[in-house]
Scaffold this motif. Structure first.
Motif, PDB file in Angstrom:
ATOM      1  N   ILE A  35     -25.565   2.462  33.610  1.00  0.00           N
ATOM      2  CA  ILE A  35     -24.067   1.734  34.292  1.00  0.00           C
ATOM      3  C   ILE A  35     -23.873   0.561  33.102  1.00  0.00           C
ATOM      4  O   ILE A  35     -22.929   0.667  32.408  1.00  0.00           O
ATOM      5  N   VAL A  36     -24.932  -0.019  33.193  1.00  0.00           N
ATOM      6  CA  VAL A  36     -24.668  -1.688  32.709  1.00  0.00           C
ATOM      7  C   VAL A  36     -24.452  -1.931  30.723  1.00  0.00           C
ATOM      8  O   VAL A  36     -24.045  -1.898  29.827  1.00  0.00           O
ATOM      9  N   VAL A  37     -25.958  -0.473  30.496  1.00  0.00           N
ATOM     10  CA  VAL A  37     -25.570  -0.367  28.950  1.00  0.00           C
ATOM     11  C   VAL A  37     -24.635   1.103  28.718  1.00  0.00           C
ATOM     12  O   VAL A  37     -23.633   0.758  27.440  1.00  0.00           O
ATOM     13  N   VAL A 182     -31.028 -14.007  40.397  1.00  0.00           N
ATOM     14  CA  VAL A 182     -30.619 -13.803  39.579  1.00  0.00           C
ATOM     15  C   VAL A 182     -31.036 -14.155  38.036  1.00  0.00           C
ATOM     16  O   VAL A 182     -30.658 -12.929  37.616  1.00  0.00           O
ATOM     17  N   ALA A 183     -31.973 -15.395  38.040  1.00  0.00           N
ATOM     18  CA  ALA A 183     -32.092 -15.450  36.160  1.00  0.00           C
ATOM     19  C   ALA A 183     -33.723 -15.699  36.804  1.00  0.00           C
ATOM     20  O   ALA A 183     -33.677 -17.487  37.246  1.00  0.00           O
ATOM     21  N   PHE A 250      -8.797 -14.732  33.558  1.00  0.00           N
ATOM     22  CA  PHE A 250      -9.907 -16.261  34.039  1.00  0.00           C
ATOM     23  C   PHE A 250      -9.610 -15.712  34.992  1.00  0.00           C
ATOM     24  O   PHE A 250     -11.190 -16.159  35.380  1.00  0.00           O
ATOM     25  N   VAL A 251      -9.545 -16.130  36.134  1.00  0.00           N
ATOM     26  CA  VAL A 251      -9.569 -15.601  37.463  1.00  0.00           C
ATOM     27  C   VAL A 251     -10.105 -13.822  37.874  1.00  0.00           C
ATOM     28  O   VAL A 251     -12.002 -14.477  38.255  1.00  0.00           O
ATOM     29  N   ILE A 252      -9.896 -13.253  36.901  1.00  0.00           N
ATOM     30  CA  ILE A 252     -10.450 -11.844  37.759  1.00  0.00           C
ATOM     31  C   ILE A 252     -11.370 -11.581  37.129  1.00  0.00           C
ATOM     32  O   ILE A 252     -12.722 -11.418  37.378  1.00  0.00           O
ATOM     33  N   CYS A 253     -12.279 -12.554  35.701  1.00  0.00           N
ATOM     34  CA  CYS A 253     -13.429 -11.897  34.651  1.00  0.00           C
ATOM     35  C   CYS A 253     -13.990 -12.531  35.218  1.00  0.00           C
ATOM     36  O   CYS A 253     -15.393 -12.839  35.122  1.00  0.00           O
ATOM     37  N   TRP A 254     -13.845 -13.894  35.578  1.00  0.00           N
ATOM     38  CA  TRP A 254     -14.576 -15.568  35.771  1.00  0.00           C
ATOM     39  C   TRP A 254     -14.940 -15.752  37.499  1.00  0.00           C
ATOM     40  O   TRP A 254     -16.100 -15.840  37.210  1.00  0.00           O
ATOM     41  N   THR A 255     -14.127 -15.860  38.192  1.00  0.00           N
ATOM     42  CA  THR A 255     -14.750 -15.412  39.651  1.00  0.00           C
ATOM     43  C   THR A 255     -15.878 -14.868  40.263  1.00  0.00           C
ATOM     44  O   THR A 255     -16.381 -15.998  40.994  1.00  0.00           O
ATOM     45  N   PRO A 256     -15.685 -14.398  39.945  1.00  0.00           N
ATOM     46  CA  PRO A 256     -16.794 -13.244  40.967  1.00  0.00           C
ATOM     47  C   PRO A 256     -18.722 -13.519  39.618  1.00  0.00           C
ATOM     48  O   PRO A 256     -18.846 -13.941  40.819  1.00  0.00           O
ATOM     49  N   GLY A 257     -18.181 -14.031  38.942  1.00  0.00           N
ATOM     50  CA  GLY A 257     -19.892 -14.298  38.543  1.00  0.00           C
ATOM     51  C   GLY A 257     -20.024 -15.848  38.418  1.00  0.00           C
ATOM     52  O   GLY A 257     -21.511 -15.875  39.154  1.00  0.00           O
ATOM     53  N   LEU A 258     -19.026 -15.975  38.889  1.00  0.00           N
ATOM     54  CA  LEU A 258     -19.110 -18.187  39.447  1.00  0.00           C
ATOM     55  C   LEU A 258     -19.807 -17.888  40.424  1.00  0.00           C
ATOM     56  O   LEU A 258     -20.623 -18.610  41.530  1.00  0.00           O
ATOM     57  N   TYR A 279     -22.853  -6.235  37.687  1.00  0.00           N
ATOM     58  CA  TYR A 279     -21.132  -5.737  37.138  1.00  0.00           C
ATOM     59  C   TYR A 279     -19.901  -7.221  36.569  1.00  0.00           C
ATOM     60  O   TYR A 279     -19.248  -7.269  36.076  1.00  0.00           O
ATOM     61  N   CYS A 280     -21.140  -8.582  37.602  1.00  0.00           N
ATOM     62  CA  CYS A 280     -19.450  -9.317  36.924  1.00  0.00           C
ATOM     63  C   CYS A 280     -20.491 -10.071  35.487  1.00  0.00           C
ATOM     64  O   CYS A 280     -18.978 -10.651  35.547  1.00  0.00           O
ATOM     65  N   LEU A 281     -21.968  -9.973  34.990  1.00  0.00           N
ATOM     66  CA  LEU A 281     -22.198 -10.319  33.991  1.00  0.00           C
ATOM     67  C   LEU A 281     -20.593  -9.277  32.973  1.00  0.00           C
ATOM     68  O   LEU A 281     -20.144 -10.054  31.222  1.00  0.00           O
TER      69      LEU A 281
END
Length: 358
Positions: A35-37, A182-183, A250-258, A279-281
């Motif tokens: 899915i990610v790829v 995560v990392a 910005f909120v939709i794309c970045w908030t989950p990952g942060l 999926y957040c990435l």
């Protein structure tokens, strides 16, 4: 330090760090790997093509040779770099991760950190530039080219530093107790710091655009007895629409990952960060695709330049071929102009306000 040969864990394979942090790593392809790829590849292609189009448009059109467009071009370059970095990540993730050395793993992480940091800082720089333009009531920013160049250099210096800091020491290679999930090779303290810095940039952007909105609304009320009220209302509505698009994306794309990074850095063992981190990435990378749409496609002159670029091969063919496909020599003078979108250009110079109020 990463390259300290006295550190025993330095000679361990990457899978060692994944195992001690509890992050699954397998030589076999799993469902979420596909899915990610599968999602990552088309997103990367769109990011690269869209931002290349923005850069070419700014280079070839002299109407865009102003500070605001230089910043937009630099932001497109950062987003283009983000697309390339994520494309590199896509081909070095999943089962391919096991074959990476520690140095290669840190290079992969540094590319992502640099590209995403540069994109966020560029968003902040554009917000500050718009604030200055609106409050000085200028058609173009008062920044000189030298200041713009210095700002662009500063943006990339910040991005490079944030990318290289974990590589040069702020990691958990020699202190395994601080490894995050995560990392697995990053220190929790670095992860928390990186997330907080990006959240601070977000809140600064909210404050800047809120200040612009309040100023414009107050000014429209003061000027309403002397000007057309519908025109003032339309300006406010357009400003609100642009603000909503910028901040919403910005909120939709970045908030989950942060949030995922913060929770992992704070050692939240029940938050299931691994379930959503990939999926957040992908969602965060989508911001690099949305940026050209928000900052460039809303400008009429930019859209016309896109048409000229995309229709150039077709126009060249029409100039050298007749209706039957027979080639003719180009007409030197007196040739009637074609009335289609490929030949449409704007005669009036654009202004930074068109990016904000269009």
């Amino acid at each position: 330090m990463l390259f300290n040969s006295t550190c025993e864990a330095f000679y361990k394979p990457v899978s060692f760090f994944y195992n001690i942090t509890g992050k699954p790593i397998s030589p076999n392809w799993r469902t979420h790997d596909f899915i990610v790829v599968g999602l990552g590849l088309p997103i990367c292609v769109f990011i690269i093509l869209a931002n290349m189009l923005v850069i070419v448009a700014i280079i070839i059109n002299r109407k865009f040779h102003f500070p605001i467009y230089y910043l937009l071009g630099n932001m497109a370059a950062a987003d283009l770099f983000a697309g390339i970095s994520y494309l590199y990540l896509v081909f070095h993730t999943g089962p391919w991760t096991i074959g990476l050395t520690i140095k290669e793993w840190f290079i992969r992480g540094a590319l992502i950190n640099m590209s995403l940091t540069a994109s966020v800082v560029n968003l902040l720089a554009v917000a500050v530039e718009r604030h200055q333009t609106i409050f000085t009531m200028q058609l173009h920013s008062t920044m000189t080219r030298r200041r713009v160049v210095m700002l662009i250099v500063t943006i990339w210096l910040v991005a490079v530093v944030m990318g290289l800091v974990p590589t040069m020491g702020w990691n958990c290679v020699c202190d395994l107790s601080t490894c995050c999930t995560v990392a697995p090779l990053y220190s929790r303290s670095f992860l928390v710091s990186w997330a907080i810095l990006n959240l601070m940039a977000f809140f600064i952007m909210v404050a800047v655009y809120t200040h612009i909105f309040i100023y414009v609304r107050r000014r429209s009320r003061v000027m309403s007895p002397h000007t057309d009220q519908p025109s003032n209302n339309q300006t406010v509505i357009s400003l609100m629409k642009t603000m909503s698009m910028i901040l919403g994306a910005f909120v939709i794309c970045w908030t989950p990952g942060l949030v995922i990074l913060l929770l992992d850095g704070l050692s939240c063992s029940q938050c299931q960060v691994l379930k959503y981190e990939k999926y957040c990435l992908v969602l965060a990378e989508c911001n690099s695709l949305v940026n050209p749409i928000i900052y460039s496609f809303r400008d009429e002159d930019m859209r016309n330049t896109y048409k000229r670029i995309l229709c150039f091969p077709w126009r060249r063919m029409r100039q050298h071929e007749g209706p039957s496909g027979i080639r003719f020599k180009p007409v030197k003078a007196g040739a009637p102009s074609e009335k289609n979108s490929c030949n449409s250009t704007s005669l009036e110079p654009s202004s930074p306000q068109s990016l904000l109020f269009s």
